[in-house]
Design a protein around this motif. Sequence first.
Motif, PDB file in Angstrom:
ATOM      1  N   ARG A  71    -147.502  -5.083 -77.333  1.00  0.00           N
ATOM      2  CA  ARG A  71    -147.166  -6.036 -76.260  1.00  0.00           C
ATOM      3  C   ARG A  71    -147.761  -7.416 -76.546  1.00  0.00           C
ATOM      4  O   ARG A  71    -147.097  -8.443 -76.391  1.00  0.00           O
ATOM      5  N   ARG A  84    -133.862   2.328 -76.874  1.00  0.00           N
ATOM      6  CA  ARG A  84    -133.585   0.898 -77.092  1.00  0.00           C
ATOM      7  C   ARG A  84    -133.542   0.569 -78.584  1.00  0.00           C
ATOM      8  O   ARG A  84    -132.691  -0.198 -79.031  1.00  0.00           O
ATOM      9  N   MET A 138    -137.520  -6.984 -83.837  1.00  0.00           N
ATOM     10  CA  MET A 138    -137.740  -5.580 -84.202  1.00  0.00           C
ATOM     11  C   MET A 138    -136.422  -4.832 -84.410  1.00  0.00           C
ATOM     12  O   MET A 138    -136.237  -4.133 -85.394  1.00  0.00           O
TER      13      MET A 138
END
Length: 509
Positions: A308, A366, A407
């Motif tokens: 994060r 995801r 990513m």
Amino acid sequence: MRNLVLVFGDQLDDGSAAFDGFDRDLDAVLQMEVREEASYIPQHKRRIAFFFAAMRHFRDGQRAKGRRVFYSELGDPANRGSFTGELQRRFAELKPGRIIVIEPGDWRVGDMLLRSNLPIEVREDRHFLCSSQTFGSFADGHPRLILETFYRFMRRRLDILLDPDETPAGGAWNFDTSNREPFNRKKAPDIPPPLRFTPDTVTREVLNLVAREFPDSPGRLDGFDLPVNRGHGLALLEDFAAHRLKHFGRYQDAMAGGEPYLFHSRLSGPLNLHMLSPREVVDAVLANPSNAPLNAVEGYVRQVIGWREFVRGIYWRHMPGYAGNNVLGADLPVPRFYWTGATDMRCLSEAIGHTIDHAYAHHIERLMVLGQFCLLLGVRPYDVHRWHMSMFWDAIDWVSLPNALGMSQHGDGGLVGTKPYAASGNYINRMSDHCRRCRYNPNKATGEDACPFTTLYWDFLARHRTRFAKNARMKYSYLNLARKEPGEVKLIQRQADALKAKLTADTFL
Ligand SMILES: Cc1cc2nc3c(=O)[nH]c(=O)nc-3n(C[C@H](O)[C@H](O)[C@H](O)COP(=O)(O)OP(=O)(O)OC[C@H]3O[C@@H](n4cnc5c(N)ncnc54)[C@H](O)[C@@H]3O)c2cc1C
Ligand code: SF4
């Protein structure tokens, strides 16, 4: 009025630096619901409702503390409908000495504040565990910046999971190899039912507003049960630490039909709106009330203090240019079925279905389903980010962009991840029960029942051979490609081209 404290929807923390020195006799709070933010891209109804309900609960909390709050409701006829317009209107009306705000989570909004020509003081966002300056100094000293080095730096800096001699607890910095088990119903533990939050009057008003004002937005609103205040966030955290954490590590990468959450925490929403701080989330996990194994605790801590903070650091270090990155030259649009789930690919219909129903899909859905399919197809990375911004309750620019464009699409050429997350349908088959119920065969790359992931995977490798064949982490993929006959590769490429044309002929945006 002395100071007007501007609080954006993702800054719902009255312990933030914007409130330092707040005097309720001299100062006031400003919050704004604006149509432009809820419609500059089509937005999931649940996402809009989550933001507005959380903002209104924050407003009520501030008023209960005796603070003056100026709150621009979406339906107010005087509302100018954009941050810039509404800020100018409120400034003219209230005439504060200055406006105080903490760093916004979106470069575009920060730029808007800079251009507004108003007396604005921007203060540091203390929510995060690593400031942009600290990240910048660390990155300057580490030209080959990767998550693992940054994560170890954060572990040491915050003194988390270290033995007294400063070596990592359990003898290793990460236990990823223990965190890749598929979810097999025969031997798997029961999944605790998700904690649901029944809408109160304030939330019900917002739900009516969203249903009325955004009827054509994607996603479902019925069954809305999201956490919309700090109390809800704390309850979710407690529930996670007590009931889910113990299996979080083991099943972190698993996927299962009809199970959107498995053992994931669903804390990204409360975290990203700053209802909870990352430090208190990590402390609750380290307190470990259910005696979860180290691979689970470490695995979770890494997501919060590692990933994060890392993606946020990358965002602020490389914006605004980062948004335009597209090193693979991908130029196709997001297929229309991403908005509806209407596809016969089982893994995608599951992941899109979770997204439509809950504005949520977990990380592997995801990355390895939704993101990967766009990567293999060759969708424009920024469009993949825009789709995420539309569809997920937790999407804020600083976190969605590096995850989606970087990513998952490798659009940044390897700043976030050193290799593209590309795999054939066999990966999804290993990690889920989807392929068993799908009309396609994950082992096949050509033919009527060939799995589109598998076809597109080989096509992707062949297409980007020059760029990736020398990447040590892709060595085995390219050895396997080399084993294929040139005629077979041609056939795969022909099938891949047909798929690309068919799947992107119909788009929404
Ligand atoms: C393509 C793509 C898009 C993404 N978009 C977003 C987004 O818009 N907003 C968002 O918060 N996360 C995003 N992520 C990261 C991650 O998937 C979500 O944070 C996570 O799925 C949220 O669900 P959870 O709270 O149940 O997470 P858990 O699995 O329980 O993880 C715990 C926490 O770790 C943090 N975390 C884990 N991975 C990441 C990561 N890669 N980046 C940042 N934080 C992380 C989150 O705060 C999360 O709540 C994205 C990932 C990908 C691959
Ligand atoms: S066979 Fe392919 S398309 Fe079908 S579920 Fe498996 S990976 Fe997805």
